[in-house]
Design a protein around this motif. Structure first.
Motif, mmCIF file in Angstrom:
data_model
loop_
_atom_site.group_PDB
_atom_site.id
_atom_site.type_symbol
_atom_site.label_atom_id
_atom_site.label_comp_id
_atom_site.label_asym_id
_atom_site.label_seq_id
_atom_site.Cartn_x
_atom_site.Cartn_y
_atom_site.Cartn_z
ATOM 1 N N ASP A 295 25.294 32.029 -4.089
ATOM 2 C CA ASP A 295 23.954 32.529 -4.327
ATOM 3 C C ASP A 295 23.793 33.847 -3.593
ATOM 4 O O ASP A 295 24.534 34.144 -2.647
ATOM 5 C CB ASP A 295 22.888 31.534 -3.855
ATOM 6 C CG ASP A 295 21.509 31.829 -4.435
ATOM 7 O OD1 ASP A 295 21.426 32.612 -5.409
ATOM 8 O OD2 ASP A 295 20.515 31.296 -3.910
ATOM 9 N N GLY A 339 19.255 34.957 -7.057
ATOM 10 C CA GLY A 339 20.260 34.881 -8.111
ATOM 11 C C GLY A 339 20.384 33.537 -8.803
ATOM 12 O O GLY A 339 20.651 33.474 -9.997
ATOM 13 N N ARG A 342 18.562 32.969 -12.210
ATOM 14 C CA ARG A 342 18.755 34.011 -13.219
ATOM 15 C C ARG A 342 18.604 33.498 -14.645
ATOM 16 O O ARG A 342 18.266 34.261 -15.546
ATOM 17 C CB ARG A 342 20.137 34.646 -13.045
ATOM 18 C CG ARG A 342 21.281 33.684 -13.289
ATOM 19 C CD ARG A 342 22.619 34.227 -12.792
ATOM 20 N NE ARG A 342 23.706 33.267 -12.991
ATOM 21 C CZ ARG A 342 23.995 32.274 -12.172
ATOM 22 N NH1 ARG A 342 23.255 32.096 -11.087
ATOM 23 N NH2 ARG A 342 24.993 31.444 -12.414
ATOM 24 N N GLU A 343 18.829 32.220 -14.884
ATOM 25 C CA GLU A 343 18.722 31.667 -16.239
ATOM 26 C C GLU A 343 17.475 30.823 -16.435
ATOM 27 O O GLU A 343 17.047 30.611 -17.569
ATOM 28 C CB GLU A 343 19.974 30.840 -16.576
ATOM 29 C CG GLU A 343 21.247 31.677 -16.660
ATOM 30 C CD GLU A 343 22.416 30.882 -17.199
ATOM 31 O OE1 GLU A 343 22.204 29.721 -17.645
ATOM 32 O OE2 GLU A 343 23.554 31.404 -17.180
ATOM 33 N N PHE A 351 26.118 30.535 -8.572
ATOM 34 C CA PHE A 351 27.163 31.415 -9.079
ATOM 35 C C PHE A 351 28.528 30.744 -8.912
ATOM 36 O O PHE A 351 28.742 29.973 -7.971
ATOM 37 C CB PHE A 351 27.189 32.731 -8.304
ATOM 38 C CG PHE A 351 26.057 33.665 -8.601
ATOM 39 C CD1 PHE A 351 26.064 34.456 -9.747
ATOM 40 C CD2 PHE A 351 24.987 33.776 -7.729
ATOM 41 C CE1 PHE A 351 25.022 35.330 -10.014
ATOM 42 C CE2 PHE A 351 23.947 34.652 -7.981
ATOM 43 C CZ PHE A 351 23.958 35.429 -9.133
ATOM 44 N N THR A 357 28.830 37.957 -13.473
ATOM 45 C CA THR A 357 27.770 37.234 -14.162
ATOM 46 C C THR A 357 26.628 38.194 -14.458
ATOM 47 O O THR A 357 26.271 39.012 -13.613
ATOM 48 C CB THR A 357 27.255 36.075 -13.284
ATOM 49 O OG1 THR A 357 28.357 35.228 -12.932
ATOM 50 C CG2 THR A 357 26.200 35.265 -14.023
ATOM 51 N N VAL A 359 22.918 39.294 -14.650
ATOM 52 C CA VAL A 359 21.642 38.971 -14.017
ATOM 53 C C VAL A 359 20.625 39.980 -14.543
ATOM 54 O O VAL A 359 20.741 41.175 -14.292
ATOM 55 C CB VAL A 359 21.722 39.040 -12.483
ATOM 56 C CG1 VAL A 359 20.369 38.705 -11.867
ATOM 57 C CG2 VAL A 359 22.807 38.110 -11.951
#
Length: 378
Positions: A295, A339, A342-343, A351, A357, A359
């Motif tokens: 993270d 982070g 993020r989704e 992560f 990835t 972001v």
């Protein structure tokens, strides 16, 4: 209490520690209800504090709201029940939604309140006013400056007659002031502007890209590379260089050289602009990011860089006390992003270490003109 799911620790801890208690006196410097940090340096205080589990032991008695915040780190039913935006339906009264571009407590609120009333009440008379103010600044000061930014005149005093005219018309039957749909202050250019929509209909979507060697440009990079830095949790980047116990307001327009010069901050900058460039409306950060951990908090800042030594600057200017703003990096807008959200705000996702990835996150609106000769920095 959160900005893109990153907890606003200083405001939540210091401000709300005084809630839920008797208040025999107004909250001021002499009021014993204010939390005693024992030091003016809250940056160091929170470093020494350790994890959030240590907080409750610092309070003289339990703080119910603090316990609620810690118990609900995700955007769950606790927070959804407190979201006013879905309920702004059947608004029949004329509304004047007023906010400040430098409202550190709640810039999101007025922007999204205005947008929700527009969306849910298409026939409502709804006006947005955004000035260069901190929280409540249109009634708490002249509005001529904040931090390292100057706005040229007393913006609060120019707005207050319009506010009075709005109430006089709708409550007392006086003449209609015919306010525009959006009455917004353009920082950088230092002027009020009127629009028939916000964001302005003429604002086009554009993208700035990171390039090698810290360049920022409108062109898509032709090479693929990376920039990296070591993030040390024991020395996090402070949000301000001010030493204070208070949740500051000047940092919203503070010179960022104190941060840009750190080795754990990546800086990208355009060439000096050949002509004025205006940003109007919401921003979005689209990043490809990896971390050796699971993270990370990402902070993205949009910054206005002044040219170098001002022309004609001499000893008399220095002795007069005028500030030499050559090279100043004035914050226009900055937002953090935790982070793991993020989704989804509801379901955090770690992560995978060392895996690039995407972001992407929204950043609150701006209305700022970068003058010719200035540079855009991220």
């Amino acid at each position: 209490m959160h900005r893109n799911s990153a907890l606003s620790l200083q405001m939540t801890f210091a401000f709300f520690s005084g809630f839920g208690k008797p208040r025999p006196l107004p909250m001021d410097e002499e009021n014993p209800e204010r939390f005693d940090f024992g030091t003016p340096d809250t940056y160091q205080y929170f470093l020494d504090l350790g994890p959030l589990s240590n907080v409750s032991g610092r309070f003289a008695e339990p703080v119910a709201f603090w316990n609620d915040v810690v118990a609900h780190p995700d955007y769950d039913d606790f927070w959804k029940a407190r979201n006013i935006l879905p309920h702004l339906k059947q608004v029949g009264a004329a509304t004047l939604v007023v906010g400040g571009w430098y409202d550190t407590e709640d810039l999101y609120g007025p922007l999204q309140t205005y947008a929700a009333i527009e969306r849910l009440n298409p026939k409502a008379r709804n006006t947005l006013v955004m000035g260069p103010w901190p929280h409540g600044g249109w009634m708490r000061g002249k509005g001529d400056r904040l931090g390292d930014a100057e706005f040229g005149f007393a913006t609060s005093e120019t707005f207050q007659p319009l506010q009075l005219a709005f109430f006089m018309h709708h409550l007392k039957g006086a003449d209609d002031p015919a306010m525009p749909e959006a009455f917004v202050f353009e920082t950088g250019a230092n002027r009020w502007r009127s629009f028939d929509a916000w964001p302005p209909k003429q604002a086009a979507s554009r993208r700035l890209y990171f390039h090698a060697a810290g360049r920022l440009a409108w062109t898509v990079p032709t090479d693929i590379g990376l920039d990296d830095y070591l993030s040390d949790p024991a020395r996090p980047v402070p949000y301000t260089q001010e030493i204070s116990q208070r949740w500051g307001r000047n940092y919203m327009a503070e010179d960022q050289r104190f941060a840009a010069r750190r080795p754990d901050v990546l800086v990208y900058q355009t060439e000096p602009l050949a002509e004025d460039l205006s940003f109007a409306g919401p921003l979005r950060a689209n990043l490809w990011f990896s971390t050796s951990q699971t993270d990370a908090d990402l902070v993205v800042k949009l910054i206005d860089v002044s040219p170098g030594e001002p022309k004609g600057w001499d000893d008399a200017d220095h002795e007069s006390g005028r500030r030499n703003r050559g090279g100043q990096q004035t914050l226009v807008r900055g937002e953090p992003m935790r982070g793991r959200y993020r989704e989804s705000w509801e379901q955090p996702l770690p992560f995978t270490p060392d895996q690039p990835t995407e972001v992407s996150f929204a950043i609150n609106d701006v209305f700022h003109t970068f003058k010719r000769g200035h540079s855009v920095m991220v």
